[in-house]
Design a protein around this motif. Structure first.
Motif, PDB file in Angstrom:
ATOM      1  N   LEU A 202      -1.994  19.055   4.121  1.00 50.38           N
ATOM      2  CA  LEU A 202      -0.627  19.173   4.614  1.00 50.38           C
ATOM      3  C   LEU A 202       0.058  17.820   4.531  1.00 50.38           C
ATOM      4  CD1 LEU A 202      -1.321  21.348   7.783  1.00 50.38           C
ATOM      5  CD2 LEU A 202      -0.555  22.135   5.528  1.00 50.38           C
ATOM      6  N   PRO A 203       1.226  17.715   3.892  1.00 54.00           N
ATOM      7  CA  PRO A 203       1.913  16.423   3.796  1.00 54.00           C
ATOM      8  C   PRO A 203       2.487  15.994   5.136  1.00 54.00           C
ATOM      9  CG  PRO A 203       3.269  18.162   2.868  1.00 54.00           C
ATOM     10  CD  PRO A 203       1.942  18.791   3.193  1.00 54.00           C
ATOM     11  N   THR A 204       2.418  14.718   5.430  1.00 55.60           N
ATOM     12  CA  THR A 204       2.969  14.162   6.659  1.00 55.60           C
ATOM     13  C   THR A 204       4.278  13.457   6.339  1.00 55.60           C
ATOM     14  OG1 THR A 204       1.713  12.118   6.352  1.00 55.60           O
ATOM     15  CG2 THR A 204       0.660  13.886   7.606  1.00 55.60           C
ATOM     16  N   LEU A 205       4.714  12.579   7.220  1.00 57.96           N
ATOM     17  CA  LEU A 205       5.965  11.869   7.010  1.00 57.96           C
ATOM     18  C   LEU A 205       5.886  10.987   5.776  1.00 57.96           C
ATOM     19  CD1 LEU A 205       6.765  10.809  10.680  1.00 57.96           C
ATOM     20  CD2 LEU A 205       7.785  12.691   9.380  1.00 57.96           C
ATOM     21  N   PRO A 206       6.996  10.821   5.054  1.00 57.11           N
ATOM     22  CA  PRO A 206       6.982   9.957   3.869  1.00 57.11           C
ATOM     23  C   PRO A 206       6.825   8.494   4.245  1.00 57.11           C
ATOM     24  CG  PRO A 206       9.210  10.696   4.349  1.00 57.11           C
ATOM     25  CD  PRO A 206       8.304  11.467   5.269  1.00 57.11           C
ATOM     26  N   LEU A 207       6.210   7.745   3.333  1.00 59.67           N
ATOM     27  CA  LEU A 207       5.994   6.306   3.516  1.00 59.67           C
ATOM     28  C   LEU A 207       6.677   5.599   2.353  1.00 59.67           C
ATOM     29  CD1 LEU A 207       2.203   6.526   4.405  1.00 59.67           C
ATOM     30  CD2 LEU A 207       4.076   6.161   6.000  1.00 59.67           C
ATOM     31  N   PRO A 208       7.868   5.039   2.568  1.00 57.38           N
ATOM     32  CA  PRO A 208       8.613   4.444   1.456  1.00 57.38           C
ATOM     33  C   PRO A 208       7.853   3.318   0.771  1.00 57.38           C
ATOM     34  CG  PRO A 208      10.005   4.722   3.395  1.00 57.38           C
ATOM     35  CD  PRO A 208       8.610   4.992   3.831  1.00 57.38           C
ATOM     36  N   ALA A 209       7.176   2.469   1.538  1.00 56.32           N
ATOM     37  CA  ALA A 209       6.445   1.338   0.959  1.00 56.32           C
ATOM     38  C   ALA A 209       5.042   1.341   1.530  1.00 56.32           C
ATOM     39  CB  ALA A 209       7.139   0.020   1.269  1.00 56.32           C
ATOM     40  N   LEU A 210       4.043   1.362   0.664  1.00 52.38           N
ATOM     41  CA  LEU A 210       2.655   1.426   1.112  1.00 52.38           C
ATOM     42  C   LEU A 210       1.772   0.788   0.060  1.00 52.38           C
ATOM     43  CD1 LEU A 210       0.487   2.553   3.111  1.00 52.38           C
ATOM     44  CD2 LEU A 210       0.430   4.601   1.682  1.00 52.38           C
ATOM     45  N   SER A 211       0.760   0.067   0.531  1.00 49.53           N
ATOM     46  CA  SER A 211      -0.266  -0.458  -0.361  1.00 49.53           C
ATOM     47  C   SER A 211      -1.560  -0.568   0.420  1.00 49.53           C
ATOM     48  CB  SER A 211       0.129  -1.825  -0.935  1.00 49.53           C
ATOM     49  OG  SER A 211       0.114  -2.820   0.079  1.00 49.53           O
ATOM     50  N   ASN A 212      -2.674  -0.552  -0.283  1.00 51.74           N
ATOM     51  CA  ASN A 212      -3.965  -0.730   0.373  1.00 51.74           C
ATOM     52  C   ASN A 212      -4.933  -1.414  -0.577  1.00 51.74           C
ATOM     53  OD1 ASN A 212      -4.133   2.328  -0.729  1.00 51.74           O
ATOM     54  ND2 ASN A 212      -6.165   1.403  -0.785  1.00 51.74           N
ATOM     55  N   PRO A 213      -5.870  -2.198  -0.023  1.00 51.64           N
ATOM     56  CA  PRO A 213      -6.887  -2.823  -0.876  1.00 51.64           C
ATOM     57  C   PRO A 213      -7.915  -1.793  -1.311  1.00 51.64           C
ATOM     58  CG  PRO A 213      -7.323  -3.326   1.422  1.00 51.64           C
ATOM     59  CD  PRO A 213      -6.009  -2.584   1.387  1.00 51.64           C
ATOM     60  N   ILE A 214      -8.599  -2.072  -2.405  1.00 49.74           N
ATOM     61  CA  ILE A 214      -9.640  -1.161  -2.869  1.00 49.74           C
ATOM     62  C   ILE A 214     -10.969  -1.456  -2.189  1.00 49.74           C
ATOM     63  CG2 ILE A 214      -8.533  -0.820  -5.092  1.00 49.74           C
ATOM     64  CD1 ILE A 214     -10.553  -2.761  -6.298  1.00 49.74           C
ATOM     65  N   GLY A 215     -11.014  -2.507  -1.373  1.00 53.57           N
ATOM     66  CA  GLY A 215     -12.213  -2.789  -0.590  1.00 53.57           C
ATOM     67  C   GLY A 215     -13.052  -3.899  -1.176  1.00 53.57           C
ATOM     68  N   GLY A 216     -13.971  -4.384  -0.289  1.00 49.41           N
ATOM     69  CA  GLY A 216     -14.879  -5.433  -0.714  1.00 49.41           C
ATOM     70  C   GLY A 216     -14.376  -6.834  -0.502  1.00 49.41           C
ATOM     71  N   ASP A 217     -13.091  -6.998  -0.195  1.00 50.87           N
ATOM     72  CA  ASP A 217     -12.520  -8.320   0.010  1.00 50.87           C
ATOM     73  C   ASP A 217     -11.757  -8.347   1.326  1.00 50.87           C
ATOM     74  OD1 ASP A 217     -13.403  -9.373  -2.464  1.00 50.87           O
ATOM     75  OD2 ASP A 217     -11.744  -8.351  -3.476  1.00 50.87           O
ATOM     76  N   ASN A 218     -11.429  -9.551   1.758  1.00 49.21           N
ATOM     77  CA  ASN A 218     -10.590  -9.733   2.940  1.00 49.21           C
ATOM     78  C   ASN A 218      -9.136  -9.676   2.489  1.00 49.21           C
ATOM     79  OD1 ASN A 218      -9.814 -10.258   5.533  1.00 49.21           O
ATOM     80  ND2 ASN A 218     -10.308 -12.426   5.482  1.00 49.21           N
ATOM     81  N   ASN A 219      -8.388  -8.679   2.981  1.00 46.61           N
ATOM     82  CA  ASN A 219      -7.035  -8.454   2.486  1.00 46.61           C
ATOM     83  C   ASN A 219      -6.038  -8.340   3.630  1.00 46.61           C
ATOM     84  OD1 ASN A 219      -7.209  -7.783  -0.620  1.00 46.61           O
ATOM     85  ND2 ASN A 219      -8.959  -6.769   0.346  1.00 46.61           N
ATOM     86  N   ASN A 220      -4.784  -8.657   3.312  1.00 41.32           N
ATOM     87  CA  ASN A 220      -3.697  -8.427   4.259  1.00 41.32           C
ATOM     88  C   ASN A 220      -3.374  -6.939   4.330  1.00 41.32           C
ATOM     89  OD1 ASN A 220      -3.397 -11.229   4.572  1.00 41.32           O
ATOM     90  ND2 ASN A 220      -1.983 -11.334   2.854  1.00 41.32           N
ATOM     91  N   GLY A 221      -2.885  -6.504   5.509  1.00 42.05           N
ATOM     92  CA  GLY A 221      -2.423  -5.130   5.588  1.00 42.05           C
ATOM     93  C   GLY A 221      -2.467  -4.560   6.982  1.00 42.05           C
ATOM     94  N   LEU A 222      -1.819  -3.393   7.122  1.00 43.11           N
ATOM     95  CA  LEU A 222      -1.799  -2.663   8.381  1.00 43.11           C
ATOM     96  C   LEU A 222      -3.133  -1.980   8.615  1.00 43.11           C
ATOM     97  CD1 LEU A 222       1.715  -0.983   8.083  1.00 43.11           C
ATOM     98  CD2 LEU A 222       1.123  -2.935   9.529  1.00 43.11           C
ATOM     99  N   LEU A 223      -3.560  -1.929   9.888  1.00 43.56           N
ATOM    100  CA  LEU A 223      -4.754  -1.203  10.292  1.00 43.56           C
ATOM    101  C   LEU A 223      -4.331   0.057  11.033  1.00 43.56           C
ATOM    102  CD1 LEU A 223      -6.930  -4.205  11.519  1.00 43.56           C
ATOM    103  CD2 LEU A 223      -6.733  -3.247   9.221  1.00 43.56           C
ATOM    104  N   SER A 224      -5.317   0.855  11.439  1.00 45.80           N
ATOM    105  CA  SER A 224      -5.007   2.126  12.101  1.00 45.80           C
ATOM    106  C   SER A 224      -4.305   1.865  13.429  1.00 45.80           C
ATOM    107  CB  SER A 224      -6.290   2.917  12.344  1.00 45.80           C
ATOM    108  OG  SER A 224      -6.904   3.264  11.128  1.00 45.80           O
ATOM    109  N   PRO A 225      -3.213   2.594  13.712  1.00 44.65           N
ATOM    110  CA  PRO A 225      -2.475   2.387  14.959  1.00 44.65           C
ATOM    111  C   PRO A 225      -3.133   3.110  16.131  1.00 44.65           C
ATOM    112  CG  PRO A 225      -1.403   4.071  13.653  1.00 44.65           C
ATOM    113  CD  PRO A 225      -2.559   3.576  12.833  1.00 44.65           C
TER     114      PRO A 225
END
Length: 745
Positions: A202-225
């Motif tokens: 089921l689709p949720t609210l749209p996210l106009p801008a989103l990115s995520n790391p593929i893993g394995g490295d220390n990356n900037n980004g949002l975590l789970s709220p």
């Protein structure tokens, strides 16, 4: 098999996946990826391929390879059913069961791929890209540019498993769909345009801008709220953001927004280096607080700065030397409960430097205790700085025993209470022998000398804890013989072991009350200390008596079943008054009866019962039960404790208590479960005259429902606290949990 070698300028057939949003196929394709070349190329720019058949059209200059075509160059590997190279147009087309592996280990699958003659860029139709670090991308079409950036149209991404435990295909519990996806391997990150997160399809609210790391490295980004609601703070929303300061260092900033109070800022810094790791977290806000913890904070109370500091670290300086530290400090006694951070009633800050080898131990340690209990004075809390402890173990070659030497010093200060300094040195000798009849006999000799210095002793309210003002000294000695006789035999298809045990301890009278008691308080006879040389905890008190201790251990081991029980008692020969208050089980010549029973059945049942029976009336003076019944998915946990010691509060500060703890989790489907727990104070005024409880006083409980699989945790929890302490009010709170467990894996 025809093998050919082509010299070309470059090839890097990294292929992307693309699946149409309406038909995105994230399932693993049946085509196996090509293995590495059996004959690696000697040059990086050399293209090597093998095929079942090779045709060359001289007139049109078209090269056609068919039959399990494999291409290799500089770590890139391609497999296809057919490959056509038009040398006039420079177009290279591979079709049929395509599988491509790049040097980074990403594997791409598709139906067809169109490449330039440079073999560095191309377009892939109906592609699936399985990332080496986990996760997969599917798209209708994918394009790889010369700088190795992959652009996918009508794409989907998920790090979840797409097959169940039975090996059958399943829909991932969540995925990200987007109009366009850009995969940047050099950054290790995926960028989305026009994205949505789909839960259970089921689709949720749209996210106009989103990115995520593929893993394995220390990356900037949002975590789970976090989302929750509480009576005092209202609705709460917390959104952590992680800053990757370096591959081994990171900072997480979490603003917490409340509907009823001012926001709070949380920050956590963590680092890892060659010696060890450390982490430090801080909370800061402003809100009303009152010094009177027995009544609610009155309206109009001004805001004060409030915060909490929590840190821990461990460093291995060498194979033998290590350093550890932890810090826990808070501005006031209700902050942690008010903001649902912790329910601890005391915080300990400590630091230690240790050296450990095979036969010696050395440590310098310090402690600071902050009390959060109502009625406790912070000025009476001990500051132990430092404790120095050294131990050395040596084999006795002459008699065959073992010597253990110990030297210890401790300094305790209190801003508004008693100060104590202590130093001692001890020597202990143990010799273990086996008789021809199977008895295990252990001989022990022990000697110790102590020096104490105490100041402001009248500030200690319990007289037996004070000791004499000024400098005091004492000498301690004891000898003991401990005999065990294991009797082993078969029983009901298994094995049973019956072990009678007998111990004699002789110790001369010791001037215990002349020295302070800082670490040997809250004495209680139990199965764990029945046969101890000294049944006081700590060093400040020593049991000066000649006594006999006897007991019996019985254990049964059957397939999938284990049962152990022990029971014992001691008898003191001398009649002089002892240090043990009435109610400890050791105040009379004949001690109370103590025991422990443990029952285990596979991994399904675990029951442990500890008890102490009054020697005269057989009334339970200590009754403790811990039971776990069930599997990992569904289980019930029961904990019960009752102390019925009847000790005068002027003699000891550990008073009678009765408490029950219950918890359960029931899995009603493969991934769904309902859970709950409660803590109930059963203490009444007969057990503790200072208590206000009526014998059934709930402390807190919670009830919730949760979904959890390999990459998603979703749940709702209701919790209720029943106790008011200042501005930490009783009431209901609700927590919504939504965690994408493998996002960025």
């Amino acid at each position: 098999m025809i093998r050919a070698f082509l010299l070309a300028t470059a090839v890097s057939p990294l292929v992307l996946i693309a699946t149409q949003a309406s038909a995105q196929d994230l399932q693993t394709r049946t085509t196996p990826p090509p293995p590495p070349s059996a004959a690696p190329s000697a040059r990086d720019d050399q293209v090597q391929f093998t095929a079942g058949n090779l045709q060359y059209d001289l007139e049109d200059e078209i090269v056609t390879a068919t039959g399990d075509v494999r291409m290799f160059r500089s770590g890139d590997r391609l497999r296809a059913d057919k490959l056509v190279w038009n040398r006039k147009t420079g177009k290279v087309v591979a079709t049929g069961n395509i599988a491509i592996v790049n040097p980074g280990g990403d594997t791409a699958y598709g139906d067809s791929i169109e490449l330039s003659d440079a073999l560095k860029d191309g377009v892939v139709e109906n592609m699936l890209l399985v990332l080496e670090r986990g996760g997969r991308l599917a798209a209708r079409k994918g394009t790889r540019s010369l700088n190795e950036t992959v652009v996918l149209e009508d794409a989907a991404y998920t790090p979840c498993a797409v097959t169940g435990s039975d090996g059958c295909a399943k829909e991932p519990s969540w995925k990200i769909t987007a109009v366009r996806v850009i995969y940047r391997p050099e950054r290790g990150r995926i960028y989305y345009k026009g994205a949505r997160i789909n839960l259970f399809g089921l689709p949720t609210l749209p996210l106009p801008a989103l990115s995520n790391p593929i893993g394995g490295d220390n990356n900037n980004g949002l975590l789970s709220p976090d989302f929750r609601y509480g009576r005092v703070n209202g609705f709460e929303f917390a959104q952590p953001y992680h800053f990757a300061l370096a591959p081994n260092r990171g900072l997480t900033i979490t603003p917490r927004i409340y509907s009823a109070v001012l926001p709070m800022l949380q920050a956590e810094y963590s680092a890892l280096n060659t010696l060890g790791s450390y982490k430090i977290a801080g909370y800061a806000t402003a809100s009303p607080r009152s010094g009177d913890l027995l009544t609610p904070t009155p309206p109009g109370t001004p805001n004060f700065f409030r915060g909490y500091l929590d840190g821990v670290g461990r460093f291995q300086l060498s194979p033998n030397w290590s350093a550890t530290a932890s810090v826990r400090l808070v501005t006031d006694r209700t902050f942690l409960r008010r903001y649902d951070i912790s329910t601890d009633d005391r915080l300990r800050t400590t630091a230690s430097l240790e050296r450990i080898d095979r036969d010696s131990y050395f440590a310098i340690t310090g402690w600071y205790v902050q009390t959060l209990r109502v009625g406790d004075r912070q000025g009476l809390q001990p500051i132990a700085l430092p404790e120095i402890d050294f131990r050395k173990r040596m084999k006795d070659g002459l008699l065959g025993g073992t010597f253990e030497f110990q030297a210890n010093s401790l300094a305790i200060s209190r801003p508004a209470g008693q100060d104590t300094q202590r130093a001692f040195a001890s020597a202990k000798w143990d010799l273990r022998k086996l008789t021809p009849w199977g008895q295990e006999v252990t001989f022990t000799a022990f000697a110790r000398g102590d020096v104490y210095n105490a100041n402001d002793t009248l500030a200690t309210t319990v007289a037996s804890y004070r000791g004499n003002e000024g400098i005091s000294a004492r000498a301690i000695g004891a000898v003991a013989v401990d005999v065990k006789w294991p009797l082993i035999g078969s029983f009901l298809g298994g094995t049973q072991r019956l072990t009678p045990r007998f111990q004699i301890v002789a110790a001369p009278q010791t001037t215990n009350l002349a020295v302070p008691n800082e670490d040997a308080r809250a004495v209680d006879l139990e199965d764990s200390n029945l046969f101890s040389l000294n049944r006081f905890p700590g060093y400040d008190r020593f049991e000066d008596s000649t006594r006999f201790t006897y007991g019996l251990d019985w254990s049964v081991d059957l397939p999938g079943f284990a049962f152990t029980t022990n029971v014992g008692q001691s008898y003191r020969i001398n009649t002089r008054a002892t240090l043990f208050p009435d109610g400890t089980g050791l105040s009379r010549r004949m001690s109370d009866i103590v025991g422990r029973t443990e029952l285990r059945y596979h991994d399904f049942v675990s029951v442990v019962h500890r008890y102490r029976l009054d020697k005269d009336s057989l009334v339970l003076r200590r009754n403790e039960l811990d039971a776990t019944i069930g599997s990992r998915q569904s289980y019930v946990v029961v904990g019960y404790l009752r102390l019925n010691r009847k000790i005068d509060p002027t003699l000891e500060d550990l008073q009678d208590r009765e408490e029950v703890r219950l918890g359960a989790r029931v899995a009603f489907s493969k991934f769904w479960s309902v859970f709950g727990s409660t803590v109930i104070d059963l203490t009444d005024r007969r057990e503790d005259p200072l208590m206000l409880a009526d014998g059934f006083d709930p402390v807190r409980h919670r009830l919730g429902v949760q979904y959890e699989d390999d990459c998603l945790r979703l749940g709702v929890t209701w919790r209720r606290d029943y106790q008011d302490t200042g501005d930490a009010r009783s009431g209901n709170s609700y927590l919504l949990t939504l965690a994408f467990k493998n996002l960025g894996r």
